[in-house]
Scaffold this active site. Structure first.
Site: not given
Ligand code: NOJ
Length: 693
Positions: A20, A22, A24, A28, A97, A230, A284, A348-349
């Site tokens: 971060d 700024n 908040d 960013d 992305d 995605d 993906e 991130h998933d």
């Molecule tokens: C895959 C992404 O990696 C995930 O984070 C997202 O929730 C779903 N696609 C929907 O866009």
């Protein structure tokens, strides 16, 4: 076609949680810019930025409301331009992305589309009338009572005065519930395979495709070099929305992924965008098999450069070395001819890799390094996720109030409604929750881990129990002692740097073919990488011709002593493993799909084991080249520093170093690995060795 991506290492930045700048509490672009030197120093080549277009953030940017505007929390278009400039000037590329399967329900296109059945944008999304009910053989499930149905079409919601009938088909949403939402204004359902705030675009409509291609070109003009696409295997859906065969695939996904329509759209996009602009693409595509994956990445089909597939991150026992080797071999065999792969252990998933594959409690440092060694010596482009280079473990939030992810919050609510024990739901979250890896990047030991200032509240908490793990501590070389006296972390960041540098230095680690060794070993992962094509050398002229990225071209002269073989041995468990590298195994062709000639005829005498364990890289001596702490000698051979040499000696000689039976001798009667006689080694927990020859 240029294939620079084969020589690259990609680093994923989840901007919201990176830095971060700024005040908040949300990461960013200013924060990313601050850390560009850090990334450059790490040695990565491509920065994958998770979605940054304007969004109401129902799903953290994967629900876009304007494709050509920057999400205000992340900054302005000027900030984006500065970030691109900053990355490019340091020789790094930008991967965007791109979310094309769906938009936000707040996107003006959807607002228009839902306004009336006759609106010109109506057909930009997937609308269907209420159906008459489940077909023959389908069990009827009441939507209101069951919440979700596995075996048929659900009944529509009860709305007074409106006949909502049954849902158009039995498809489920990834985020729980069904894939259709009733819209009272026009009396039809729209399709959303993620949240109901993420309506699916109708790619069958040529206007939608045209608009998507335009958007992609627009971002390329702005400096984007690559796309992560995605959920791209969902873009093509069969137009008559058939029911998924029940109960063959309970979630009914099979009809809306990897369809022929998807491939046709990608080929069109490749022709119109990817090829002419020479951008790198990675799709993906969860749930693809090695066979279905080929359809995306076979270079003759002109679709994508790489895809993400997920079989290895869903393994029942992630520490089963033979299962993991089996998967790697299977994918390699399927993709090697004319295609390429992407390697990753987290994103991130997913949970943090040191928590899912390693031991984040007692052997965090060692297991984090072992996973890195596998990632960075494998065949395929390595993808890293922010924080793995310091071995960050899962967040393990104990309180539902700490979670932010819609998927988690919905899962929790549904769990409680269906009578599940909240403690059990939370126990599952400890390992399987997307917020585990979305917490702030930990830069220092200060409050808020240096992610944001001390008096600012980060959008998601910094897990307190992990505060001692941070970039500052890594840089200072602080060793962490876990309870019980075992050594936890430290050295992970430099290990990553060294391995990335090693990968860049030796084309065998990037371009070399792959052959598993002793693939049935349940605890040790072992493989060879070997250069089968002499063109893949460090010859700068040839590299240029092949479109390699700058690190490969950086030398004026071909390197002396280019290595053509690498042997990687990783103890994939937290216990000591006695490993027997039998020459017979090496010479048994059935384990090697395309064995190097030297292995086939048992004459590996040129395979000199020169490098040792890189756990403690040596200090370059006078006149020696510094390669992230590794020290090539005059011939270009890497000597692995003090412990490396000792490990090598220990591995090849002394107590454990004798042949113990004739079985250890290859058919020719000569030791396979040069004149060194020993193949037995005692591997410490998570120990890894990389030998080059
Ligand atoms: C895959 C992404 O990696 C995930 O984070 C997202 O929730 C779903 N696609 C929907 O866009």
């Amino acid at each position: 076609m240029s294939d620079w991506f084969k020589d690259s290492v990609v680093y994923q930045i989840y901007t919201r949680s990176f830095k971060d700048s700024n005040r908040d509490g949300i990461g960013d672009f200013g924060g990313v810019i601050e850390k560009l030197d850090y990334l450059k120093d790490l040695g990565v080549d491509v920065l994958w930025l998770s979605p940054f277009c304007d969004s109401p953030n129902d799903d953290n940017g994967y629900d876009i409301s304007d494709y050509l505007t920057i999400m205000p929390e992340f900054g302005t278009m000027d900030d984006f331009d500065a970030l691109v400039r900053g990355a490019h000037s340091r020789g790094m590329k930008i991967m965007m992305d791109l979310v094309m399967n769906h938009t936000s329900d707040e996107h003006p296109w959807f607002l228009e589309s839902r306004s009336s059945r006759n609106n010109p944008k109506r057909d930009w999304y997937i609308w269907a009338q209420p159906s008459q009910g489940p077909g023959e053989g389908f069990e009827e499930i009441d939507f209101d009572q069951a919440g979700r149905g596995y075996a048929g079409r659900a009944r529509g919601p009860r709305l007074s005065g409106v006949d909502t009938g049954f849902l158009p088909n039995n498809w489920d949403s990834y985020f729980g519930g069904k894939a259709w939402e009733f819209d009272p204004q026009t009396g039809e359902y729209y399709c959303h395979i993620f949240s109901k705030k993420q309506p699916d675009l109708n790619w069958a409509n040529p206007e939608v495709r045209e608009e998507m291609f335009r958007i992609a070109h627009w971002w390329i003009d702005r400096g984007v070099d690559a796309f992560r696409l995605d959920a791209v295997h969902h873009i093509g859906k069969p137009e008559d929305w058939p029911d998924a065969p029940v109960p063959k695939e309970p979630w009914g996904f099979c009809l809306y992924k990897n369809t022929p329509e998807t491939h046709a759209y990608l080929q069109e996009m490749n022709r119109r965008v990817f090829q002419p602009r020479a951008v790198l693409t990675v799709g993906e595509t969860g749930g693809t098999t090695p066979e279905s994956a080929r359809l995306y990445v076979d270079s003759d089909r002109n679709e994508l450069d790489m895809i993400f597939h997920f079989a290895h991150v869903h393994m029942e026992n992630p520490n089963d070395a033979s299962a993991l080797t089996g998967l790697m071999s299977q994918w390699y065999a399927a993709l090697k001819p004319g295609a390429w792969d992407a390697q990753f252990f987290s994103n991130h998933d997913l949970p943090r890799q040191v928590s899912s594959f390693g031991d984040d409690r007692w052997l965090r440092g060692k297991s984090a390094k072992a996973i890195a060694a596998l990632l960075l010596t494998s065949w395929g482009t390595p993808f890293m996720y922010q924080g793995e280079e310091i071995g960050l473990p899962n967040a393990y939030f104990p309180d539902i109030g700490d979670y932010r992810d819609i998927h988690a919050l919905r899962g929790y609510r549904e769990g409680l409604v269906s009578g599940e024990d909240p403690e059990l739901v939370m126990a599952v979250f400890q390992t399987r929750n997307r917020d585990n890896s979305r917490t702030p990047m930990q830069w220092s030991g200060e409050a808020n881990a240096g992610f944001c200032e001390a008096d600012v509240q980060p959008w998601i908490p910094v897990p307190q129990q992990n505060r001692h793990i941070n970039v500052g501590a890594e840089l200072a070389g602080r060793v962490e002692y876990a309870p019980g006296g075992s050594i936890g972390g430290a050295g992970i960041l430099s290990w990553y740097r060294d391995l990335i540098a090693l990968r860049k230095r030796y084309s065998v680690l990037r371009r070399g073919a792959y052959a598993p060794v002793n693939p049935n070993h349940s605890r040790v992962i072992c493989y060879l990488r070997y250069l089968e094509d002499p063109a893949f050398t460090e010859d700068p002229a040839r590299s240029k011709e092949l479109g390699h990225s700058s690190p490969v071209q950086s030398e004026d002269q071909p390197r002396a002593g280019e290595k053509t073989l690498a042997l990687v041995i990783i103890n994939w468990t937290g216990t000591q493993a006695d490993y027997h590298l039998s020459p017979r195994l090496l010479s048994q062709a059935e384990y090697l799909d395309t064995p190097p000639e030297a292995v086939k005829d048992g004459s590996l005498s040129g395979f000199s084991l020169e490098a040792g364990n890189y756990a403690v890289p040596g200090t370059p001596g006078p006149g020696e080249e510094s390669l992230g702490g590794l020290c090539p000698d005059e011939s270009g051979a890497i000597q692995g520093g003090t412990t490396g040499v000792a490990d090598f000696a220990a591995a090849l000689g002394g107590d454990s170093g004798e042949f113990d039976s004739d079985d250890d001798l290859p058919e020719t009667g000569r030791p396979v690995l040069g004149s060194a006689p020993a193949k037995k080694m005692r591997l410490r927990p998570w120990e890894c060795r990389v030998y080059l020859g």
